[in-house]
Design an enzyme around this catalytic site. Sequence first.
Site, PDB file in Angstrom:
ATOM      1  N   GLU A  65      32.263   3.917  -2.311  1.00  0.00           N
ATOM      2  CA  GLU A  65      32.767   3.407  -1.022  1.00  0.00           C
ATOM      3  C   GLU A  65      34.139   2.747  -1.132  1.00  0.00           C
ATOM      4  O   GLU A  65      34.776   2.422  -0.119  1.00  0.00           O
ATOM      5  CB  GLU A  65      31.786   2.384  -0.453  1.00  0.00           C
ATOM      6  CG  GLU A  65      30.505   2.989   0.160  1.00  0.00           C
ATOM      7  CD  GLU A  65      29.595   3.592  -0.880  1.00  0.00           C
ATOM      8  OE1 GLU A  65      29.268   2.884  -1.868  1.00  0.00           O
ATOM      9  OE2 GLU A  65      29.210   4.770  -0.737  1.00  0.00           O
ATOM     10  N   VAL A 114      32.004  -1.184 -11.238  1.00  0.00           N
ATOM     11  CA  VAL A 114      31.517  -0.864 -12.583  1.00  0.00           C
ATOM     12  C   VAL A 114      30.515   0.272 -12.480  1.00  0.00           C
ATOM     13  O   VAL A 114      29.460   0.119 -11.850  1.00  0.00           O
ATOM     14  CB  VAL A 114      30.849  -2.085 -13.240  1.00  0.00           C
ATOM     15  CG1 VAL A 114      30.247  -1.709 -14.601  1.00  0.00           C
ATOM     16  CG2 VAL A 114      31.846  -3.218 -13.422  1.00  0.00           C
ATOM     17  N   THR A 120      21.581  11.162 -15.326  1.00  0.00           N
ATOM     18  CA  THR A 120      21.972  12.380 -14.594  1.00  0.00           C
ATOM     19  C   THR A 120      23.493  12.486 -14.582  1.00  0.00           C
ATOM     20  O   THR A 120      24.195  11.622 -15.100  1.00  0.00           O
ATOM     21  CB  THR A 120      21.466  12.327 -13.123  1.00  0.00           C
ATOM     22  OG1 THR A 120      22.243  11.343 -12.412  1.00  0.00           O
ATOM     23  CG2 THR A 120      19.978  12.026 -13.067  1.00  0.00           C
ATOM     24  N   HIS A 122      25.249  12.022 -12.037  1.00  0.00           N
ATOM     25  CA  HIS A 122      25.766  11.199 -10.932  1.00  0.00           C
ATOM     26  C   HIS A 122      27.013  10.426 -11.360  1.00  0.00           C
ATOM     27  O   HIS A 122      28.003  10.344 -10.658  1.00  0.00           O
ATOM     28  CB  HIS A 122      24.655  10.238 -10.502  1.00  0.00           C
ATOM     29  CG  HIS A 122      24.840   9.701  -9.121  1.00  0.00           C
ATOM     30  ND1 HIS A 122      24.651   8.385  -8.826  1.00  0.00           N
ATOM     31  CD2 HIS A 122      25.204  10.304  -7.974  1.00  0.00           C
ATOM     32  CE1 HIS A 122      24.890   8.185  -7.524  1.00  0.00           C
ATOM     33  NE2 HIS A 122      25.226   9.340  -6.992  1.00  0.00           N
ATOM     34  N   PHE A 147      43.448   0.788  -9.772  1.00  0.00           N
ATOM     35  CA  PHE A 147      42.142   1.328 -10.196  1.00  0.00           C
ATOM     36  C   PHE A 147      41.452   0.302 -11.089  1.00  0.00           C
ATOM     37  O   PHE A 147      41.718   0.212 -12.282  1.00  0.00           O
ATOM     38  CB  PHE A 147      42.363   2.647 -10.949  1.00  0.00           C
ATOM     39  CG  PHE A 147      41.086   3.318 -11.404  1.00  0.00           C
ATOM     40  CD1 PHE A 147      40.748   3.374 -12.743  1.00  0.00           C
ATOM     41  CD2 PHE A 147      40.229   3.889 -10.479  1.00  0.00           C
ATOM     42  CE1 PHE A 147      39.580   3.991 -13.161  1.00  0.00           C
ATOM     43  CE2 PHE A 147      39.048   4.510 -10.890  1.00  0.00           C
ATOM     44  CZ  PHE A 147      38.723   4.548 -12.237  1.00  0.00           C
ATOM     45  N   ARG A 161      34.283  -5.169 -21.659  1.00  0.00           N
ATOM     46  CA  ARG A 161      35.505  -4.965 -20.868  1.00  0.00           C
ATOM     47  C   ARG A 161      35.611  -5.935 -19.686  1.00  0.00           C
ATOM     48  O   ARG A 161      36.520  -5.840 -18.875  1.00  0.00           O
ATOM     49  CB  ARG A 161      35.577  -3.511 -20.416  1.00  0.00           C
ATOM     50  CG  ARG A 161      35.890  -2.567 -21.581  1.00  0.00           C
ATOM     51  CD  ARG A 161      35.406  -1.157 -21.368  1.00  0.00           C
ATOM     52  NE  ARG A 161      35.769  -0.302 -22.515  1.00  0.00           N
ATOM     53  CZ  ARG A 161      35.112  -0.323 -23.675  1.00  0.00           C
ATOM     54  NH1 ARG A 161      34.071  -1.170 -23.857  1.00  0.00           N
ATOM     55  NH2 ARG A 161      35.475   0.440 -24.692  1.00  0.00           N
TER      56      ARG A 161
HETATM   57  N1  LIG Z   1      25.193   4.011 -10.158  1.00  0.00           N
HETATM   58  C1  LIG Z   1      26.260   3.273  -9.676  1.00  0.00           C
HETATM   59  C2  LIG Z   1      26.696   3.381  -8.355  1.00  0.00           C
HETATM   60  N2  LIG Z   1      26.069   4.241  -7.496  1.00  0.00           N
HETATM   61  C3  LIG Z   1      26.183   4.120  -6.049  1.00  0.00           C
HETATM   62  C4  LIG Z   1      27.415   4.861  -5.480  1.00  0.00           C
HETATM   63  O1  LIG Z   1      28.616   4.248  -5.901  1.00  0.00           O
HETATM   64  C5  LIG Z   1      27.370   4.859  -3.956  1.00  0.00           C
HETATM   65  O2  LIG Z   1      27.316   3.514  -3.511  1.00  0.00           O
HETATM   66  C6  LIG Z   1      26.179   5.617  -3.405  1.00  0.00           C
HETATM   67  O3  LIG Z   1      26.159   6.924  -3.954  1.00  0.00           O
HETATM   68  C7  LIG Z   1      26.246   5.715  -1.866  1.00  0.00           C
HETATM   69  O4  LIG Z   1      27.427   6.374  -1.456  1.00  0.00           O
HETATM   70  N3  LIG Z   1      27.756   2.659  -7.919  1.00  0.00           N
HETATM   71  C8  LIG Z   1      28.427   1.801  -8.767  1.00  0.00           C
HETATM   72  O5  LIG Z   1      29.399   1.154  -8.358  1.00  0.00           O
HETATM   73  N4  LIG Z   1      28.002   1.673 -10.070  1.00  0.00           N
HETATM   74  C9  LIG Z   1      26.948   2.388 -10.560  1.00  0.00           C
HETATM   75  O6  LIG Z   1      26.604   2.267 -11.777  1.00  0.00           O
HETATM   76  C1  LIG Z   2      26.658   5.776 -12.139  1.00  0.00           C
HETATM   77  C2  LIG Z   2      25.335   6.128 -11.556  1.00  0.00           C
HETATM   78  O1  LIG Z   2      25.237   6.576 -10.444  1.00  0.00           O
HETATM   79  C3  LIG Z   2      24.140   6.023 -12.449  1.00  0.00           C
HETATM   80  O2  LIG Z   2      23.967   4.683 -12.818  1.00  0.00           O
HETATM   81  C4  LIG Z   2      22.865   6.532 -11.751  1.00  0.00           C
HETATM   82  O3  LIG Z   2      21.861   6.607 -12.738  1.00  0.00           O
HETATM   83  P1  LIG Z   2      21.071   7.986 -12.919  1.00  0.00           P
HETATM   84  O4  LIG Z   2      22.072   9.026 -13.388  1.00  0.00           O
HETATM   85  O5  LIG Z   2      20.012   7.716 -13.984  1.00  0.00           O
HETATM   86  O6  LIG Z   2      20.461   8.349 -11.580  1.00  0.00           O
END
Ligand SMILES: Nc1c(NC[C@H](O)[C@H](O)[C@H](O)CO)[nH]c(=O)[nH]c1=O
Ligand SMILES: CC(=O)[C@@H](O)COP(=O)(O)O
Length: 196
Positions: A65, A114, A120, A122, A147, A161
Amino acid sequence: MSVVKGVASPLEKYDGSSLRILIVHTRWNPSVVDELVKGVVDTMTKEHSVKSENITIQTVSGSFELPFAAQRLIAASRLQATPNAAELFSTLGENTGPPPVNSQTFDAAICIGVLIKGSTMHFEYISEAVSNGIMRVGLDTGIPCIFGVLTCLTDEQALERSGLGVSEKKHNHGIDWGHCAVELAIKNRRWTVGEI
Ligand SMILES: Nc1c(NC[C@H](O)[C@H](O)[C@H](O)CO)[nH]c(=O)[nH]c1=O
Ligand SMILES: CC(=O)[C@@H](O)COP(=O)(O)O
């Protein structure tokens, strides 16, 4: 421990006393994000004289977001800073009232989050989208957009970090982002008026 890695100090000490800064940070992984935000704010206020009242802090759910929020907040601040803002505001509804007297557009935005790898893909998709998105906000708006997102494979990497780690390598990257935001905000002002 690397003897090469790191950022060199700038050639001058930048005075941020007139700067207006936007910070957008996530609520994911808050213990680390909050430390990064503190590093940014402390660096800007204590080393560059940025006034606390000129720092706007907004939160979003996650890193994905961040670009949207930064772009919309920059646009909103520009609306408030326009000469006929009161007239524009009046067309938005009788309860909006005139913009705050000190409302102006931002000189820089810092997006802080962070990302920690899970099991996955993701992580990979969000990391790529967020880095490109934050870069695009800066290029599209002409407002430096820093960034400030850690993309970590482990919790320990995030702790190191943000200055919360246990090794001598620990370093709060928010410090670097605070310096970067002030420097680029000042240079952007100079470049905007032809001072190259
Ligand atoms: N897994 C993490 C996320 N995941 C959520 C996404 O950033 C986002 O809010 C969601 O997909 C809805 O659009 N976000 C982080 O900032 N850090 C993570 O480790
Ligand atoms: C950065 C992410 O979205 C991550 O933490 C989500 O965890 P997962 O890949 O196990 O669903």
